[in-house]
Write a protein that holds these residues in place. Structure first.
Motif, PDB file in Angstrom:
ATOM      1  N   LYS A  42       0.818  -1.215   0.000  1.00 28.20           N
ATOM      2  CA  LYS A  42       0.000   0.000   0.000  1.00 28.20           C
ATOM      3  C   LYS A  42       0.851   1.263   0.000  1.00 28.20           C
ATOM      4  O   LYS A  42       0.397   2.311  -0.414  1.00 28.20           O
ATOM      5  CB  LYS A  42      -0.926   0.022   1.218  1.00 28.20           C
ATOM      6  N   ASN A  43       2.071   1.186   0.482  1.00 31.98           N
ATOM      7  CA  ASN A  43       2.924   2.366   0.634  1.00 31.98           C
ATOM      8  C   ASN A  43       4.004   2.465  -0.435  1.00 31.98           C
ATOM      9  O   ASN A  43       4.978   3.179  -0.251  1.00 31.98           O
ATOM     10  CB  ASN A  43       3.565   2.360   2.035  1.00 31.98           C
ATOM     11  N   THR A  44       3.859   1.778  -1.538  1.00 33.54           N
ATOM     12  CA  THR A  44       4.854   1.857  -2.597  1.00 33.54           C
ATOM     13  C   THR A  44       4.606   3.090  -3.451  1.00 33.54           C
ATOM     14  O   THR A  44       3.490   3.622  -3.480  1.00 33.54           O
ATOM     15  CB  THR A  44       4.792   0.612  -3.506  1.00 33.54           C
ATOM     16  N   PRO A  45       5.622   3.569  -4.151  1.00 41.19           N
ATOM     17  CA  PRO A  45       5.421   4.709  -5.062  1.00 41.19           C
ATOM     18  C   PRO A  45       4.370   4.406  -6.129  1.00 41.19           C
ATOM     19  O   PRO A  45       3.602   5.294  -6.508  1.00 41.19           O
ATOM     20  CB  PRO A  45       6.797   4.908  -5.693  1.00 41.19           C
ATOM     21  N   ASP A  83       0.961   4.854  -4.576  1.00 44.30           N
ATOM     22  CA  ASP A  83       0.687   6.281  -4.426  1.00 44.30           C
ATOM     23  C   ASP A  83       0.310   6.909  -5.760  1.00 44.30           C
ATOM     24  O   ASP A  83      -0.613   7.711  -5.845  1.00 44.30           O
ATOM     25  CB  ASP A  83       1.903   7.017  -3.848  1.00 44.30           C
ATOM     26  N   GLU A  84       1.017   6.530  -6.813  1.00 44.72           N
ATOM     27  CA  GLU A  84       0.741   7.064  -8.148  1.00 44.72           C
ATOM     28  C   GLU A  84      -0.629   6.613  -8.639  1.00 44.72           C
ATOM     29  O   GLU A  84      -1.379   7.407  -9.207  1.00 44.72           O
ATOM     30  CB  GLU A  84       1.833   6.640  -9.144  1.00 44.72           C
ATOM     31  N   ALA A  96      -3.181   5.862  -6.769  1.00 49.77           N
ATOM     32  CA  ALA A  96      -4.170   6.597  -5.984  1.00 49.77           C
ATOM     33  C   ALA A  96      -4.340   8.010  -6.521  1.00 49.77           C
ATOM     34  O   ALA A  96      -5.460   8.508  -6.637  1.00 49.77           O
ATOM     35  CB  ALA A  96      -3.764   6.631  -4.514  1.00 49.77           C
ATOM     36  N   LYS A  97      -3.239   8.670  -6.876  1.00 49.66           N
ATOM     37  CA  LYS A  97      -3.307  10.014  -7.442  1.00 49.66           C
ATOM     38  C   LYS A  97      -4.053  10.003  -8.771  1.00 49.66           C
ATOM     39  O   LYS A  97      -4.876  10.876  -9.036  1.00 49.66           O
ATOM     40  CB  LYS A  97      -1.905  10.582  -7.654  1.00 49.66           C
TER      41      LYS A  97
END
Length: 94
Positions: free
Chosen positions: A6-9, A12-13, A15-16
């Motif tokens: 869940k906390n990988t780049p 995050d990308e 999710a954005k």
């Protein structure tokens, strides 16, 4: 999915991108409401919609036509086939 995944780049990308997609769709939907009467509707091509969404965020080919189509269908937009242009169009209120 583990906490580390869940906390990988990449996560995050993703999710954005999901947030940007939803914001762009909402902005477009606020400008073009779904048609109530197909006979009195304006017809907008997916090409025009994708171009508008790209311009909203300054991207090029940033949105999938299939994803946009499905999202609009979920929001109650109808489609009609335009035989002259050989494409389906989204019906919006005039």
């Amino acid at each position: 999915m583990s906490e580390d995944e869940k906390n990988t780049p990449e996560a995050d990308e993703n999710a954005k991108q999901t947030i940007y997609f939803e914001l762009a769709i909402e902005a477009w939907c606020n400008q073009f409401k779904p048609a109530d009467d197909p006979d009195q509707a304006e017809k907008i091509s997916m090409y025009e919609i994708l171009e508008a969404l790209d311009s909203y965020f300054g991207t090029k080919n940033g949105f999938s036509g299939t994803s946009v189509f499905m999202s609009l269908k979920e929001r109650g937009y109808m489609t009609a086939y335009d035989g002259v242009e050989n494409q389906f169009k989204i019906l919006v209120s005039q």
